[in-house]
Design an enzyme around this catalytic site. Structure first.
Site, PDB file in Angstrom:
ATOM      1  CB  CYS A 150      54.907 -17.382 153.191  1.00  0.00           C
ATOM      2  SG  CYS A 150      55.517 -17.134 155.021  1.00  0.00           S
ATOM      3  CB  CYS A 174      56.867 -19.864 157.104  1.00  0.00           C
ATOM      4  SG  CYS A 174      55.867 -18.742 158.082  1.00  0.00           S
ATOM      5  CB  CYS A 185      51.929 -18.279 155.006  1.00  0.00           C
ATOM      6  SG  CYS A 185      53.123 -19.410 155.742  1.00  0.00           S
ATOM      7  CG  ASP A 220      43.822  11.930 211.559  1.00  0.00           C
ATOM      8  OD1 ASP A 220      44.000  11.958 212.765  1.00  0.00           O
ATOM      9  OD2 ASP A 220      43.998  11.201 210.754  1.00  0.00           O
TER      10      ASP A 220
END
Lengths: 530, 206
Positions: A21, A24, A110, A345
């Site tokens: 594509c 790219c 692509c 506690d």
């Protein structure tokens, strides 16, 4: 504005014809202009084709304009290249230049990014993401967008690069893999501004609000598998991971594998896939928010954390539940983590200005609270129970929690103990306790916790004491001790395993009837004036 | 102390008069005070460690031992009818060396799970105590589990054993396996059941 030069021509030629594509292609040409990538990919395609068609004898670099002039587009729509003459760049388009890719590449997925830099940059996808974000109803002022890509993308990128590298080597022009623009980076260049505009807040790498998308491409999942035979030591089965082919493992293997071996197993250039990637999950997550304060405990029947044995709750409620319940509701968090500077506690009260605590609220939907709202929240918690009370409730940072924990080890605590003795005592018998300073104790791990703690001897200091006579068998002892001192064991001696103890000091048998924490001497979180 | 000689055979297995059941917190008559089990006697401790006092009757001659249980931890002590606690007895020697190769004093544990501990069965000897009249008594573990510690205070001060047998004069601390921790109370007698045994003994003796 960046530009493609003649040296890029072979790259463009090669990639365009093999199904890559436009974006790219720009990446492989090391084009660093973010704006260029944001152009609609169809326009970019046309620009690239234009570039290819421009004369090879032309010395000047061909510039890709940011905005396509209407005349150019019009010309191409009519299907002809340049029969009308010179295009706006002044180049004379030649009649037959690589056109075969045009028709199919508009539709083709692509072969390098599998559609990430194509469909997934488009407005439709952006809308889909933003819909998810808005419906999740998070409060945020910025966002970070994180993307998880399938590992085979690295393999395909590698293959494409090898192909281009070969081509460029023949021309004597080196192309380093590091110079290529990263796919993720380019993707973020394109999608961040669009997301930012739809959501109305900026993108910020440090943002606590994360929008994440996981992409998958099941069609090509097995493309990584050959790496396991080529580089077996990169792929160790990890316990929690479904697949051994993680991105990191694949990248590592690609670095190791030799070019020839790679090309033996993987097509270069990569094949064109049939389908796009799937966007599997779009998730939103807000970074944790921290609320701190100090709590008082007025009940002698309330554990710190829920007390459940074999699925059965032994005592109703707990300190952490009473404090976090309202916070969870207000902040709309998924869960919480409660921690405090030490703890007492079940049967011990916490008086004075209370014990510092901090609550991490995980993935809160609401994150902004004014000081006034925090005050009201504090009041609501206090109104909801008489067993605990909180003060100094405030938002703090994660780093601040460290201050609280250091208090646990280092700071002193003061206590008040109601003590019974077997043999009668007179005032004079206990007066000497007031004068004892820095009394050194050796405490073996108390029997009552020995089943879950290692056996050890702890040296602790009783800094000061003050005895208050009540009657012949009772007195109240106030003490200031080092952090981590077992008070009950100091009183009754724990079968002689804490020495010295009140019994040994008074030469009697003593036991503790009641214990209160009078103060926890940690000056965090900051006191708020009401 | 007769070194090198075999220990006498352990006594016959405990007589199960009734299956031990969960326990009452009961006073210890020998000490003449409210049962000051160091647990904050007037209720539970913060950790919820309730002390169950159970008694193990071992064979004849009333060699009784008491086990105090805190959560899972078991403290082995002499029970009130043990010969060593009767008037006239003076303790001459307490020896934790139970065989040529094994001394309870060399027991070393590490970590939460008490690794390295000597493992004890119910009839494993903890120590031998000899009195000045020539008698010797073996104190058995009664509890299957890891030996956590033996009381070294009674070595330096044997009087503790007789003066405060259920607290400072304890013999040893044993930690049974998690899976077995609930079943250790079976086969042991509650304080009430033990007192019934004592009554029966006295009436049969007279």
């Amino acid at each position: 504005m960046s530009s493609l030069t003649e040296k890029d021509r072979p790259i463009v030629q090669l990639l365009l014809s093999t199904g890559t594509c436009p974006r790219c292609i720009l990446r492989f040409c090391c084009v660093g202009s973010q704006m260029l990538y944001r152009q609609p990919h169809k326009d970019l395609m046309k620009d690239l084709q234009e570039f290819l068609k421009s004369s090879q004898e032309k010395e000047d670099p061909v510039c890709l304009d940011v905005a396509d002039p209407p005349c150019k587009r019009l010309r191409l729509e009519h299907g002809g290249e340049g029969a009308d003459g010179v295009n706006h760049n002044g180049a004379i388009p030649s009649a037959d230049n690589g056109n075969s890719a045009t028709e199919s590449s508009a539709v083709k997925v692509c072969n390098v990014c599998l559609g990430i830099l194509q469909e997934f940059c488009e407005a439709d996808f952006v809308k889909k993401v933003c819909q998810k974000v808005n419906s999740a109803d998070f409060q945020f002022t910025s966002f970070v967008f994180s993307v998880s890509l399938p590992p085979q993308l690295s393999v395909r990128e590698h293959a494409a690069w090898l192909g281009v590298k070969q081509q460029m080597r023949n021309l004597g022009l080196p192309l380093a893999k590091d110079d290529i623009i990263q796919l993720k980076e380019a993707y973020k260049w394109i999608i961040h501004p669009q997301l930012s505009e739809e959501l109305g807040v900026p993108a910020d790498g440090k943002s606590l609000f994360e929008v994440s998308v996981v992409f998958a491409h099941p069609e090509t999942d097995e493309e990584c598998h050959f790496l396991a035979t080529a580089c077996p030591d990169c792929f160790k089965p990890a316990k929690n991971k479904q697949s051994v082919f993680t991105r990191m493992a694949v990248i590592k293997a690609l670095e190791k594998i030799k070019e020839e071996d790679f090309l033996k197993h993987f097509p270069c250039p990569p094949s064109s896939p049939k389908n796009l990637c799937d966007a599997l999950e779009i998730q939103c997550n807000n970074g944790a928010v921290f609320v701190a304060g100090r709590y008082n405990k007025y009940s002698r029947n309330l554990p710190q954390t829920p007390w459940i044995i074999d699925g059965e709750r032994k005592l109703e409620s707990s300190v952490e539940e009473l404090i976090s319940e309202r916070l969870m509701a207000e902040f709309k968090a998924d869960s919480f983590n409660f921690s405090s500077s030490g703890r007492e506690d079940v049967d011990v009260r916490t008086l004075g200005n209370g014990r510092p605590f901090a609550i991490e609220l995980v993935n809160p939907r609401r994150i902004r609270f004014t000081a006034e709202e925090m005050r009201r929240l504090q009041q609501a918690i206090n109104d909801s129970s008489d067993k605990i009370q909180v003060r100094d409730l405030q938002l703090v940072t994660r780093e601040a929690i460290g201050r609280m924990k250091e208090g646990e080890e280092e700071k002193t605590k003061t206590y008040s103990a109601l003590i019974w003795t077997d043999k009668a005592i007179q005032r004079e018998d206990i007066a000497f306790l007031d004068g004892i300073k820095e009394l050194r104790l050796e405490q073996k791990t108390p029997l009552r916790v020995l089943h879950r703690r290692p056996l050890a001897v702890r040296c602790r200091l009783i800094h000061t004491m003050r005895a208050e006579f009540i009657d012949q068998h009772h007195f109240r002892l106030h003490l200031k001790t080092q952090a981590g001192t077992y008070i009950k064991e100091f009183v009754h001696g724990d079968f002689g395993r804490t020495k010295p103890n009140i019994g040994s000091l008074l030469n009697r048998t003593a036991d503790i009837l009641e214990l209160d924490v009078e103060s926890v001497d940690v000056d965090w979180p900051p006191t708020l004036s009401d | 102390m007769r070194n090198g000689e075999a220990w006498p055979l352990p006594p016959t297995p405990p007589v199960q008069l009734s299956s031990g059941r969960g326990a009452a917190l009961a006073p210890s008559p020998a000490e003449g005070a409210p049962f000051t089990v160091p647990s904050g006697a007037h209720g539970k401790t913060g950790g919820g460690a309730q002390c169950h006092a159970l008694v193990h009757t071992v064979g004849h001659g009333g060699l009784d031992l008491r086990v105090l249980v805190f959560c899972r931890i078991c403290v082995i002590t002499l029970a009130e009818a043990h010969p060593l606690l009767q008037s006239g007895k003076t303790i001459k020697n307490i020896n934790y060396q139970i065989s040529a190769n094994c001394s309870r004093l060399q027991n070393k544990v590490s970590g939460k799970s008490k690794r390295g501990a000597q493992f004890l069965t119910e009839l494993a000897p903890l120590c031998r105590i000899s009195s000045s009249d020539g008698e010797e008594y073996t104190i058995y573990s009664c509890i299957r589990g890891r030996l956590i510690e033996v009381n070294e205070n009674i070595l330096s001060n044997p009087a503790l054993l007789q003066e405060k047998p259920s607290t400072e004069g304890y013999i040893a601390v044993v930690l049974p396996k998690f899976e077995e921790s609930k079943s250790i109370t079976q086969g042991l007698l509650t304080q009430k059941e033990y007192e019934e045994v004592l009554l029966k003994r006295r009436s049969s003796a007279s």
